[in-house]
Design a protein around this motif. Structure first.
Motif, PDB file in Angstrom:
ATOM      1  N   SER A   1       0.821  -1.201   0.000  1.00 43.69           N
ATOM      2  CA  SER A   1       0.000   0.000   0.000  1.00 43.69           C
ATOM      3  C   SER A   1       0.862   1.260   0.000  1.00 43.69           C
ATOM      4  CB  SER A   1      -0.926  -0.004   1.213  1.00 43.69           C
ATOM      5  OG  SER A   1      -1.651   1.193   1.288  1.00 43.69           O
ATOM      6  N   GLU A   2       1.900   1.289   0.829  1.00 46.63           N
ATOM      7  CA  GLU A   2       2.804   2.444   0.903  1.00 46.63           C
ATOM      8  C   GLU A   2       3.436   2.749  -0.452  1.00 46.63           C
ATOM      9  OE1 GLU A   2       4.287   4.445   3.523  1.00 46.63           O
ATOM     10  OE2 GLU A   2       2.621   3.854   4.805  1.00 46.63           O
ATOM     11  N   ILE A   3       3.898   1.703  -1.120  1.00 41.76           N
ATOM     12  CA  ILE A   3       4.576   1.886  -2.402  1.00 41.76           C
ATOM     13  C   ILE A   3       3.571   2.288  -3.483  1.00 41.76           C
ATOM     14  CG2 ILE A   3       5.903   0.710  -4.203  1.00 41.76           C
ATOM     15  CD1 ILE A   3       7.128  -0.995  -1.880  1.00 41.76           C
ATOM     16  N   GLN A   4       2.434   1.602  -3.509  1.00 40.36           N
ATOM     17  CA  GLN A   4       1.432   1.887  -4.547  1.00 40.36           C
ATOM     18  C   GLN A   4       0.845   3.285  -4.425  1.00 40.36           C
ATOM     19  OE1 GLN A   4      -1.145  -1.577  -4.034  1.00 40.36           O
ATOM     20  NE2 GLN A   4      -0.485  -2.330  -6.036  1.00 40.36           N
ATOM     21  N   GLN A   5       0.569   3.730  -3.211  1.00 41.22           N
ATOM     22  CA  GLN A   5       0.008   5.076  -3.037  1.00 41.22           C
ATOM     23  C   GLN A   5       0.972   6.138  -3.570  1.00 41.22           C
ATOM     24  OE1 GLN A   5      -2.260   5.988   0.787  1.00 41.22           O
ATOM     25  NE2 GLN A   5      -1.086   4.175   1.359  1.00 41.22           N
ATOM     26  N   THR A   6       2.235   5.958  -3.277  1.00 37.39           N
ATOM     27  CA  THR A   6       3.234   6.924  -3.733  1.00 37.39           C
ATOM     28  C   THR A   6       3.415   6.842  -5.241  1.00 37.39           C
ATOM     29  OG1 THR A   6       4.315   6.808  -1.585  1.00 37.39           O
ATOM     30  CG2 THR A   6       5.614   7.725  -3.400  1.00 37.39           C
ATOM     31  N   GLU A   7       3.400   5.627  -5.792  1.00 38.72           N
ATOM     32  CA  GLU A   7       3.505   5.470  -7.247  1.00 38.72           C
ATOM     33  C   GLU A   7       2.362   6.199  -7.951  1.00 38.72           C
ATOM     34  OE1 GLU A   7       5.806   3.981  -9.609  1.00 38.72           O
ATOM     35  OE2 GLU A   7       6.850   4.482  -7.754  1.00 38.72           O
ATOM     36  N   GLN A   8       1.165   6.121  -7.390  1.00 36.01           N
ATOM     37  CA  GLN A   8       0.013   6.785  -8.002  1.00 36.01           C
ATOM     38  C   GLN A   8       0.210   8.299  -8.055  1.00 36.01           C
ATOM     39  OE1 GLN A   8      -2.774   5.204  -9.466  1.00 36.01           O
ATOM     40  NE2 GLN A   8      -2.843   7.268 -10.296  1.00 36.01           N
TER      41      GLN A   8
END
Length: 140
Positions: free
Chosen positions: A116-123
């Motif tokens: 979740s941490e990585i995906q939110q930032t990628e978005q």
């Protein structure tokens, strides 16, 4: 726990994090730049933990004055809080990269939280830049 068990658990966690990054398209192995094929003297500048409305802006002013580019490993919730700083980094031609959403210690979080941490930032990176370089530096 004894030290050997702790080291084994950390190793397993690192393997799992690598697997998560592969699934997200970050590449299939650790990639380090060891040297550059150039006759010029070169260094790679990287900055972590931003954006910050005071310090990042000061760094950007200096980089602009000296005509130097850098890579900024940014924290997602700070990008959301300071979008004007994030946009300036991008507009001035610097590389934006992922440093998690809340700067958590990944060794202390579940795989679901890490993802979740990585995906939110990628978005956020994709929204600002129109894509992502798929560069990630874990905090801590």
């Amino acid at each position: 726990m004894d030290n050997i068990l702790v080291r084994k658990l950390n190793c397993i966690k690192n393997i799992a994090l690598t697997f998560i990054l592969i699934l997200l398209g970050f590449g299939c192995e650790n990639q380090f730049v060891e040297n550059l094929d150039t006759s010029d003297k070169s260094i790679a500048l990287t900055f972590d933990d931003g954006p910050d409305p005071i310090y990042t802006m000061s760094v950007l002013d200096i980089l602009k004055e000296k005509d130097v580019k850098a890579t900024f490993f940014l924290v997602g919730n700070k990008m959301k809080k300071y979008p004007q700083v994030t946009e300036r980094i991008f507009e001035e031609g610097h590389c934006l990269a992922n440093h998690t959403y809340t700067h958590i210690d990944l060794k202390k979080k579940s795989y679901k939280e890490i993802l979740s941490e990585i995906q939110q930032t990628e978005q956020i990176l994709e929204n600002v830049c129109g894509g992502s370089k798929k560069l990630f530096r874990p905090p801590w």
